[in-house]
Design a protein around this motif. Structure first.
Motif, mmCIF file in Angstrom:
data_model
loop_
_atom_site.group_PDB
_atom_site.id
_atom_site.type_symbol
_atom_site.label_atom_id
_atom_site.label_comp_id
_atom_site.label_asym_id
_atom_site.label_seq_id
_atom_site.Cartn_x
_atom_site.Cartn_y
_atom_site.Cartn_z
ATOM 1 N N TYR A 199 -27.967 16.441 -19.317
ATOM 2 C CA TYR A 199 -29.394 16.803 -19.311
ATOM 3 C C TYR A 199 -30.196 15.884 -20.239
ATOM 4 C CZ TYR A 199 -33.612 19.523 -20.197
ATOM 5 O OH TYR A 199 -34.915 19.920 -20.348
ATOM 6 N N ARG A 200 -29.689 15.679 -21.449
ATOM 7 C CA ARG A 200 -30.386 14.808 -22.406
ATOM 8 C C ARG A 200 -30.464 13.369 -21.899
ATOM 9 N NH1 ARG A 200 -28.479 16.592 -28.467
ATOM 10 N NH2 ARG A 200 -28.929 18.797 -28.242
ATOM 11 N N LEU A 201 -29.374 12.904 -21.280
ATOM 12 C CA LEU A 201 -29.387 11.568 -20.705
ATOM 13 C C LEU A 201 -30.459 11.481 -19.620
ATOM 14 C CD1 LEU A 201 -28.257 8.717 -20.345
ATOM 15 C CD2 LEU A 201 -26.489 9.713 -18.856
ATOM 16 N N GLY A 202 -30.542 12.493 -18.769
ATOM 17 C CA GLY A 202 -31.570 12.520 -17.731
ATOM 18 C C GLY A 202 -32.971 12.433 -18.318
ATOM 19 N N ALA A 203 -33.207 13.147 -19.407
ATOM 20 C CA ALA A 203 -34.530 13.144 -20.038
ATOM 21 C C ALA A 203 -34.896 11.751 -20.556
ATOM 22 C CB ALA A 203 -34.575 14.165 -21.168
ATOM 23 N N VAL A 204 -33.923 11.051 -21.145
ATOM 24 C CA VAL A 204 -34.186 9.693 -21.634
ATOM 25 C C VAL A 204 -34.423 8.747 -20.456
ATOM 26 C CG1 VAL A 204 -33.156 7.714 -22.827
ATOM 27 C CG2 VAL A 204 -32.987 10.006 -23.816
ATOM 28 N N LEU A 205 -33.634 8.894 -19.406
ATOM 29 C CA LEU A 205 -33.818 8.041 -18.228
ATOM 30 C C LEU A 205 -35.180 8.297 -17.576
ATOM 31 C CD1 LEU A 205 -30.198 8.339 -16.841
ATOM 32 C CD2 LEU A 205 -31.236 6.296 -17.869
ATOM 33 N N ASP A 206 -35.623 9.554 -17.591
ATOM 34 C CA ASP A 206 -36.975 9.873 -17.113
ATOM 35 C C ASP A 206 -38.025 9.059 -17.854
ATOM 36 O OD1 ASP A 206 -36.949 11.709 -15.021
ATOM 37 O OD2 ASP A 206 -36.960 13.460 -16.334
ATOM 38 N N ARG A 207 -37.895 9.005 -19.168
ATOM 39 C CA ARG A 207 -38.877 8.291 -19.979
ATOM 40 C C ARG A 207 -38.869 6.800 -19.695
ATOM 41 N NH1 ARG A 207 -38.912 11.228 -25.841
ATOM 42 N NH2 ARG A 207 -40.364 12.846 -25.223
ATOM 43 N N ALA A 228 -28.109 12.273 -13.392
ATOM 44 C CA ALA A 228 -27.728 12.963 -14.628
ATOM 45 C C ALA A 228 -28.035 14.463 -14.541
ATOM 46 C CB ALA A 228 -28.446 12.335 -15.821
ATOM 47 N N TYR A 229 -29.215 14.806 -14.024
ATOM 48 C CA TYR A 229 -29.553 16.230 -13.875
ATOM 49 C C TYR A 229 -28.609 16.912 -12.890
ATOM 50 C CZ TYR A 229 -33.874 15.089 -16.327
ATOM 51 O OH TYR A 229 -34.791 14.675 -17.251
ATOM 52 N N GLU A 230 -28.287 16.230 -11.805
ATOM 53 C CA GLU A 230 -27.359 16.816 -10.837
ATOM 54 C C GLU A 230 -25.979 17.015 -11.456
ATOM 55 O OE1 GLU A 230 -27.829 14.106 -7.541
ATOM 56 O OE2 GLU A 230 -29.383 15.386 -6.617
ATOM 57 N N ALA A 231 -25.554 16.094 -12.315
ATOM 58 C CA ALA A 231 -24.272 16.254 -13.014
ATOM 59 C C ALA A 231 -24.316 17.463 -13.951
ATOM 60 C CB ALA A 231 -23.923 14.976 -13.781
ATOM 61 N N ALA A 232 -25.440 17.643 -14.645
ATOM 62 C CA ALA A 232 -25.593 18.810 -15.529
ATOM 63 C C ALA A 232 -25.527 20.097 -14.713
ATOM 64 C CB ALA A 232 -26.909 18.728 -16.297
ATOM 65 N N ILE A 233 -26.183 20.098 -13.564
ATOM 66 C CA ILE A 233 -26.199 21.295 -12.700
ATOM 67 C C ILE A 233 -24.812 21.562 -12.135
ATOM 68 C CG2 ILE A 233 -27.084 22.163 -10.491
ATOM 69 C CD1 ILE A 233 -29.769 20.679 -11.289
ATOM 70 N N GLU A 234 -24.080 20.508 -11.799
ATOM 71 C CA GLU A 234 -22.713 20.695 -11.293
ATOM 72 C C GLU A 234 -21.845 21.362 -12.355
ATOM 73 O OE1 GLU A 234 -19.020 17.897 -9.866
ATOM 74 O OE2 GLU A 234 -21.039 17.323 -9.244
ATOM 75 N N LEU A 235 -22.043 20.982 -13.621
ATOM 76 C CA LEU A 235 -21.287 21.584 -14.718
ATOM 77 C C LEU A 235 -21.752 23.002 -15.036
ATOM 78 C CD1 LEU A 235 -21.098 18.479 -17.060
ATOM 79 C CD2 LEU A 235 -19.171 19.571 -15.866
#
Length: 159
Positions: free
Chosen positions: A93-101, A111-118
């Motif tokens: 999730y944090r990685l996704g947020a940085v990539l968003d920026r 990254a968000y999909e990986a967080a959701i899978e977990l």
């Protein structure tokens, strides 16, 4: 004054305990408070090198890195965290947020999909996923992700 004395004390601790991630994190936070971002970045990076478990799990070093808007470096550290802690969705999730920026929408979506899978109940990840999907023009998938986030939030507060 007091700030310089505090920094001197932390530097002494770092010099005495070069293998102490907590001392590096304290130094990084002090330097950030003084707007000495490059030095804070170096101290935070040293914390990660000395004890990645401490720096990533407790977060003070990562907090410093993230707030400095050094997104490329932060994305690298967070990618490392996802490898060290592959079963913890928070790092994805944090990685996704940085990539968003960085406007790296496809990578953020992954990254968000990986967080959701977990963690399929991770409503914040669905919400951020929705935003990234909107950025790439996938309105239908963005709407579904947003609806899921709302549903999860409503049901988690109802219990």
């Amino acid at each position: 004054g007091k700030q310089a004395e505090g920094e001197a004390a932390i530097l002494t601790a770092v010099n005495l305990y070069e293998q102490d991630a907590a001392a590096y994190c304290d130094l990084a936070n002090t330097l950030e408070d003084q707007y000495r971002f490059e030095a804070a970045m170096e101290a935070a990076s040293n914390a990660v090198v000395v004890d990645a478990d401490y720096a990533f799990a407790d977060g003070p070093g990562m907090g410093v890195v993230c707030t400095m808007h050094r997104f490329t470096h932060t994305a690298g550290l967070l990618t490392e965290a996802t490898m060290l802690y592959p079963d913890q969705p928070e790092w994805q999730y944090r990685l996704g947020a940085v990539l968003d920026r960085q406007h790296r929408w496809e990578a953020a979506i992954a990254a968000y999909e990986a967080a959701i899978e977990l963690d399929p109940m991770y409503s914040d990840a669905y919400r951020r996923l929705s935003s990234s999907l909107t950025q790439i023009g996938n309105a239908a998938a963005a709407n579904e992700a947003y609806k899921t986030a709302l549903w999860l939030e409503q049901n988690s507060t109802a219990n």
